[in-house]
Design an enzyme around this catalytic site. Sequence first.
Site, short mmCIF file in Angstrom:
data_model
loop_
_atom_site.label_atom_id
_atom_site.label_comp_id
_atom_site.label_asym_id
_atom_site.label_seq_id
_atom_site.Cartn_x
_atom_site.Cartn_y
_atom_site.Cartn_z
N GLY A 149 -9.89 43.08 -15.48
CA GLY A 149 -8.68 42.76 -14.73
C GLY A 149 -7.49 43.63 -15.06
O GLY A 149 -6.35 43.21 -14.90
N GLY B 236 -6.99 46.84 -13.84
CA GLY B 236 -6.79 47.95 -12.90
C GLY B 236 -7.81 49.06 -13.07
O GLY B 236 -7.67 50.13 -12.47
N LEU B 237 -8.86 48.82 -13.85
CA LEU B 237 -9.86 49.87 -14.05
C LEU B 237 -11.17 49.60 -13.30
O LEU B 237 -12.18 50.26 -13.55
CB LEU B 237 -10.16 50.05 -15.55
CG LEU B 237 -9.02 50.58 -16.42
CD1 LEU B 237 -9.50 50.84 -17.83
CD2 LEU B 237 -8.41 51.86 -15.84
N GLY B 238 -11.15 48.64 -12.40
CA GLY B 238 -12.32 48.43 -11.54
C GLY B 238 -13.52 47.85 -12.27
O GLY B 238 -14.67 48.17 -11.94
N SER C 294 -14.81 44.74 -12.31
CA SER C 294 -15.70 43.88 -11.52
C SER C 294 -16.52 44.71 -10.55
O SER C 294 -17.72 44.46 -10.37
CB SER C 294 -14.91 42.80 -10.79
OG SER C 294 -13.91 43.38 -9.99
N ASP D 39 -12.51 50.42 -4.95
CA ASP D 39 -13.17 50.29 -6.25
C ASP D 39 -14.69 50.43 -6.15
O ASP D 39 -15.32 51.12 -6.95
CB ASP D 39 -12.87 48.93 -6.87
CG ASP D 39 -11.44 48.83 -7.37
OD1 ASP D 39 -10.60 49.61 -6.88
OD2 ASP D 39 -11.17 47.98 -8.23
O1 PMV Z 1 -5.61 46.55 -9.80
P1 PMV Z 1 -6.68 47.02 -8.90
O2 PMV Z 1 -7.54 48.10 -9.50
O3 PMV Z 1 -7.48 45.91 -8.27
O4 PMV Z 1 -5.97 47.79 -7.70
C1 PMV Z 1 -5.17 47.16 -6.75
C2 PMV Z 1 -4.78 48.20 -5.76
C3 PMV Z 1 -3.79 47.72 -4.69
O5 PMV Z 1 -3.51 48.86 -3.88
C4 PMV Z 1 -2.50 47.24 -5.31
C5 PMV Z 1 -4.36 46.60 -3.85
C6 PMV Z 1 -5.50 47.01 -2.95
O6 PMV Z 1 -6.26 46.10 -2.54
O7 PMV Z 1 -5.64 48.19 -2.60
#
Ligand code: PMV
Length: 337
Positions: free
Chosen positions: A114, A116-118, A120, A164
């Site tokens: 969770g 922001g590094l993908g 899941s 992702d």
């Molecule tokens: O935090 P992450 O890796 O799920 O990225 C979210 C990216 C956003 O642009 C903020 C949302 C999206 O669905 O693209």
Amino acid sequence: MTTCSAPGKVYLFGEHAVVYGEPAVPCAVERRARVTAEPRDDDRVRVSADDLSLNGFTVTWGGGVDDRPDVDAPPALVEAAMRYVDEAVAQTRDALDDPEQGFEITVESDIPLGAGLGSSAAVVVAAIKAATAAVGVDLSAEAVAERAFRAEYAAQDGQASRADTFCSAVGGAVHVEGDDTRRVDAPRLPFVVGYDGGAGDTGELVAGVRDLREQHGFAADTVGAIGDLTRSGEALLDDAASDGLTDERLAALGELLDVDHGLLSALGVSARSLDEMVWAAREAGATGAKLTGAGGGGCVVALDRTDATETALELTPACERAFRAELATEGVRIESG
Ligand code: PMV
């Protein structure tokens, strides 16, 4: 028994703006989730998952996909992990056209959860590839990407972009613009990641940007500026892929990272911890640094060929862990079996 791995990702450019149809460039990084799958003779699914985050969340559970594990971990985290596995198994059974195929699944990951590094997406991609391969079905990276997207879409109640899952399945740098997802040429970028040990709430952060954009013309302009910057960044990447990642090009890319972080801050999605890590990286000599993903907490990404940024981040109070993460040119792959 088949083991597959799939990489996590950072956003080089374009998060948040991508929600409004602007382009974004996520890049797969060499931090992987590994999933081992073994077919069972019955329709049961048993899943073991260790080290799902860097702060030691460990969960093992067994039984059918409807069973809930009895573990000492935040229920919301366990619930979320279960939903991804449920949906990955559902996609696998659909691909096999066998709704009763059971599996033993083991998940290991060195991607923070969770943040922001993908994480899941990497687990779902590796799970679908491993489980299908374990019964002799060879899905292409693109087919895995499509099924992994559907699994994430279902697990996240329709709140998933293709970024992702596509990036994790095909690897490298990826262009995402609406439904247009494709690999783009990129050199081996010297990423350094700083992780504050926390996570942002993606839904809340996306809603915050939406409100700001509706209320203020400057926010709509800021989103457009991120799109322009992403297009410049893609052109630079292309030059660097064909003619080499010179110091000048690395500096120019870094400058765009810095501007992107400023624009994301203007949209209200940065955080003190992220700003502290960004400044520590810049002062250590990174050519540029920005938050990656939704923001609010989690990770920053910096560009630095030397060890200075990693060392500086490790000494930064806001940073729980720092690591180098080269561009992963390979997406999902079979490790054994
Ligand atoms: O935090 P992450 O890796 O799920 O990225 C979210 C990216 C956003 O642009 C903020 C949302 C999206 O669905 O693209």
